[in-house]
Design a protein around this motif. Structure first.
Motif, PDB file in Angstrom:
ATOM      1  N   VAL A  71       0.841  -1.207   0.000  1.00  0.00           N
ATOM      2  CA  VAL A  71       0.000   0.000   0.000  1.00  0.00           C
ATOM      3  C   VAL A  71       0.872   1.251   0.000  1.00  0.00           C
ATOM      4  N   VAL A  72       1.874   1.271   0.877  1.00  0.00           N
ATOM      5  CA  VAL A  72       2.741   2.446   1.004  1.00  0.00           C
ATOM      6  C   VAL A  72       3.466   2.734  -0.309  1.00  0.00           C
ATOM      7  N   VAL A  73       3.947   1.687  -0.966  1.00  0.00           N
ATOM      8  CA  VAL A  73       4.691   1.861  -2.222  1.00  0.00           C
ATOM      9  C   VAL A  73       3.749   2.142  -3.389  1.00  0.00           C
ATOM     10  N   GLY A  74       2.666   1.384  -3.462  1.00  0.00           N
ATOM     11  CA  GLY A  74       1.804   1.454  -4.638  1.00  0.00           C
ATOM     12  C   GLY A  74       0.993   2.721  -4.750  1.00  0.00           C
ATOM     13  N   ALA A  75       0.557   3.283  -3.628  1.00  0.00           N
ATOM     14  CA  ALA A  75      -0.337   4.443  -3.684  1.00  0.00           C
ATOM     15  C   ALA A  75       0.258   5.614  -4.458  1.00  0.00           C
ATOM     16  N   PRO A  76       1.437   6.127  -4.100  1.00  0.00           N
ATOM     17  CA  PRO A  76       1.958   7.274  -4.852  1.00  0.00           C
ATOM     18  C   PRO A  76       2.389   6.914  -6.266  1.00  0.00           C
ATOM     19  N   VAL A 120       1.876  -7.684  -3.706  1.00  0.00           N
ATOM     20  CA  VAL A 120       1.231  -7.349  -4.975  1.00  0.00           C
ATOM     21  C   VAL A 120      -0.226  -6.945  -4.739  1.00  0.00           C
ATOM     22  N   ALA A 121      -0.918  -7.672  -3.855  1.00  0.00           N
ATOM     23  CA  ALA A 121      -2.322  -7.363  -3.577  1.00  0.00           C
ATOM     24  C   ALA A 121      -2.480  -5.985  -2.953  1.00  0.00           C
ATOM     25  N   GLY A 122      -1.474  -5.517  -2.200  1.00  0.00           N
ATOM     26  CA  GLY A 122      -1.562  -4.208  -1.554  1.00  0.00           C
ATOM     27  C   GLY A 122      -1.259  -3.035  -2.474  1.00  0.00           C
ATOM     28  N   LEU A 123      -0.598  -3.286  -3.591  1.00  0.00           N
ATOM     29  CA  LEU A 123      -0.182  -2.191  -4.472  1.00  0.00           C
ATOM     30  C   LEU A 123      -1.335  -1.297  -4.946  1.00  0.00           C
ATOM     31  N   PRO A 124      -2.475  -1.841  -5.397  1.00  0.00           N
ATOM     32  CA  PRO A 124      -3.535  -0.957  -5.916  1.00  0.00           C
ATOM     33  C   PRO A 124      -4.421  -0.336  -4.845  1.00  0.00           C
ATOM     34  N   HIS A 125      -4.257  -0.689  -3.584  1.00  0.00           N
ATOM     35  CA  HIS A 125      -5.142  -0.261  -2.503  1.00  0.00           C
ATOM     36  C   HIS A 125      -5.337   1.255  -2.467  1.00  0.00           C
ATOM     37  N   GLY A 126      -4.271   1.998  -2.247  1.00  0.00           N
ATOM     38  CA  GLY A 126      -4.383   3.444  -2.091  1.00  0.00           C
ATOM     39  C   GLY A 126      -4.810   4.149  -3.360  1.00  0.00           C
ATOM     40  N   ALA A 127      -4.253   3.739  -4.499  1.00  0.00           N
ATOM     41  CA  ALA A 127      -4.606   4.385  -5.765  1.00  0.00           C
ATOM     42  C   ALA A 127      -6.073   4.158  -6.104  1.00  0.00           C
ATOM     43  N   TYR A 128      -6.611   2.971  -5.754  1.00  0.00           N
ATOM     44  CA  TYR A 128      -8.037   2.724  -6.013  1.00  0.00           C
ATOM     45  C   TYR A 128      -8.886   3.712  -5.224  1.00  0.00           C
ATOM     46  N   SER A 350      -1.351   5.463   2.163  1.00  0.00           N
ATOM     47  CA  SER A 350       0.048   5.192   2.505  1.00  0.00           C
ATOM     48  C   SER A 350       0.333   5.644   3.928  1.00  0.00           C
ATOM     49  N   ALA A 351      -0.133   6.858   4.254  1.00  0.00           N
ATOM     50  CA  ALA A 351       0.119   7.407   5.585  1.00  0.00           C
ATOM     51  C   ALA A 351      -0.580   6.581   6.658  1.00  0.00           C
ATOM     52  N   LEU A 352      -1.801   6.114   6.390  1.00  0.00           N
ATOM     53  CA  LEU A 352      -2.531   5.332   7.385  1.00  0.00           C
ATOM     54  C   LEU A 352      -1.867   3.988   7.631  1.00  0.00           C
ATOM     55  N   ASN A 353      -1.289   3.389   6.598  1.00  0.00           N
ATOM     56  CA  ASN A 353      -0.569   2.136   6.804  1.00  0.00           C
ATOM     57  C   ASN A 353       0.745   2.367   7.540  1.00  0.00           C
ATOM     58  N   ALA A 354       1.380   3.516   7.286  1.00  0.00           N
ATOM     59  CA  ALA A 354       2.554   3.875   8.084  1.00  0.00           C
ATOM     60  C   ALA A 354       2.158   4.103   9.536  1.00  0.00           C
ATOM     61  N   ALA A 355       0.972   4.684   9.744  1.00  0.00           N
ATOM     62  CA  ALA A 355       0.455   4.881  11.101  1.00  0.00           C
ATOM     63  C   ALA A 355       0.247   3.543  11.798  1.00  0.00           C
ATOM     64  N   ASN A 356      -0.238   2.569  11.058  1.00  0.00           N
ATOM     65  CA  ASN A 356      -0.434   1.232  11.607  1.00  0.00           C
ATOM     66  C   ASN A 356       0.886   0.673  12.138  1.00  0.00           C
TER      67      ASN A 356
END
Length: 406
Positions: A71-76, A120-128, A350-356
């Motif tokens: 998620v952190v990598v894929g979102a931006p 791989v499953a986390g990559l599209p999370h934030g962008a979606y 990305s920020a929320l997963n970093a918060a986690n």
């Protein structure tokens, strides 16, 4: 600050009917439901997954971290790369990637392949969520954009109430892989729904990776991301250890944990709905209020955790305040990111997963230091105070910008 989020969105060619807008937002929220289910179901099935891939439970925990890293990598990256694409097409492409990632998870033959497939499953999370938020905002009048975005986020909140418990039960009955197959089915239905009912919305033809990532040079964007990472990290400092709080502090059996988790899920749904309405009235002031409420309630948690009823009520209200905060942060980032609104909305996740990660780590430190299971809630309250500090800096900067413009 502004009375409503000043979000400029690319509009659909013709104004959609109310029915079309509602159906489109429901379709986009279904994708959020699928994403929320796959993000949290792994936690409930961790022992089963560990046995299935011949790993220890701590090793299997890296499967959760791999998804968060994706998620952190894929979102931006994906938000910047996809900014020029038509938004419905981008949402569908991201959902295809999501389905592929979860299919690989269900088929993973061993530990290493499962870790990679969860990344791989986390990559599209934030962008979606970024593109879905912009599509939803473009379908309604300006004064309803907060509610439209919160409706998309409602899918994520609803997953904690229905999707995660159902998928966890399925995984326990039919094997952990069946939970990921269930997510694949929901993702495929989402793909068909988006294709069928979401109107075509153009992307930004002038966008480039440089202009999108340029949003990260904006001080207001950075400050809001810090609020999301640090201020919201306080909630995770407590929630990461909710099971031992129930059993060790409240003195209840492990069977009581699902009751507390249900209270958290219902509070999250309420907070998500409330966040959209507050954003349409006063975005920044509501964000400050939600951060204050989260910090105060985390402080209360440190005292109330010993009583089962007080624990349920406090967890419910923390979830409501924190979920309100998530929606407001999403809209605040869309407001301050300038033309790079999709990147701003995606970066929230990305920020929320970093918060986690931050909250769980700090909570673990105080527990390891022998301070007990109430201590993470105190840490969480402190992190919320730091988040308020970043909001104060944002308010001061905004006043300077207005004076300079005048």
């Amino acid at each position: 600050m502004s009375a409503a989020p000043a979000v400029s969105t690319t509009s659909v060619p013709t104004a959609p009917s109310t029915r079309t807008a509602v159906l489109a937002i429901v379709a986009l929220a279904l994708g959020g439901f699928a994403i929320g289910t796959t993000e949290f179901v792994t936690m409930g099935l961790l022992p089963d997954i560990a046995r299935g891939v011949d790993a220890t439970i701590p090793e299997a925990g890296h499967v959760i971290s791999a998804y968060a890293l994706g998620v952190v990598v894929g979102a931006p990256v994906l938000a910047a790369l996809g900014a020029r694409l038509p938004r419905r097409r981008l949402a569908m492409g991201l959902m295809v990637a999501f389905v592929v990632g979860n299919t690989l998870s269900a088929l993973a033959p061993g530990y290493g392949s499962l870790v990679l497939s969860r990344f791989v499953a986390g990559l599209p999370h934030g962008a979606y969520f970024g593109v879905a938020s912009l599509i939803a905002a473009s379908l309604v009048p300006a004064h309803l954009r907060g509610r439209a975005v919160s409706s998309v986020m409602l899918g994520l909140a609803a997953a904690n109430v229905a999707g995660v418990p159902a998928a966890t039960w399925l995984g326990q009955q039919l094997g952990w892989r069946s939970a990921y197959w269930a997510v694949v089915v929901i993702g495929a239905v989402t793909l068909l729904a988006v294709l069928t009912v979401v109107p075509s919305v153009p992307g930004r033809s002038e966008a480039s990776i440089r202009t999108e990532l340029g949003a990260l040079r904006r001080p207001q964007v950075v400050l809001t991301l810090l609020v999301a990472t640090v201020g919201f990290g306080g909630m995770f400092a407590m929630y990461s250890y909710i099971a031992p709080i129930v059993t060790e502090v409240a003195g209840r059996s492990a069977g009581f944990v699902p009751v507390v988790l249900l209270a958290f899920g219902v509070g999250g749904v309420l907070g998500t709905v409330l966040g959209g309405r507050l954003a349409d009235r006063a975005l920044f002031r509501s964000l400050v209020g939600a951060t204050v409420a989260t910090g105060v309630l985390l402080g209360v948690m440190a005292v109330a955790a010993g009583n089962a009823l007080a624990l349920i009520v406090t967890v419910f209200t923390i979830a409501a305040a924190a979920s309100t905060m998530v929606v407001l942060l999403q809209l605040r980032l869309m407001e301050v990111a300038g033309e790079a609104q999709m990147l701003g909305a995606a970066l929230n996740h990305s920020a929320l997963n970093a918060a986690n990660a931050l909250g769980a780590w700090l909570g673990g430190l105080v527990i390891a230091a022998g301070l007990g299971y109430r201590a993470p809630s105190v840490v969480g309250a402190g992190l919320a105070v730091l988040g308020l500090g970043f909001l104060a800096a944002s308010a001061v900067l905004r006043r300077r910008e207005l004076r300079a413009a005048a």
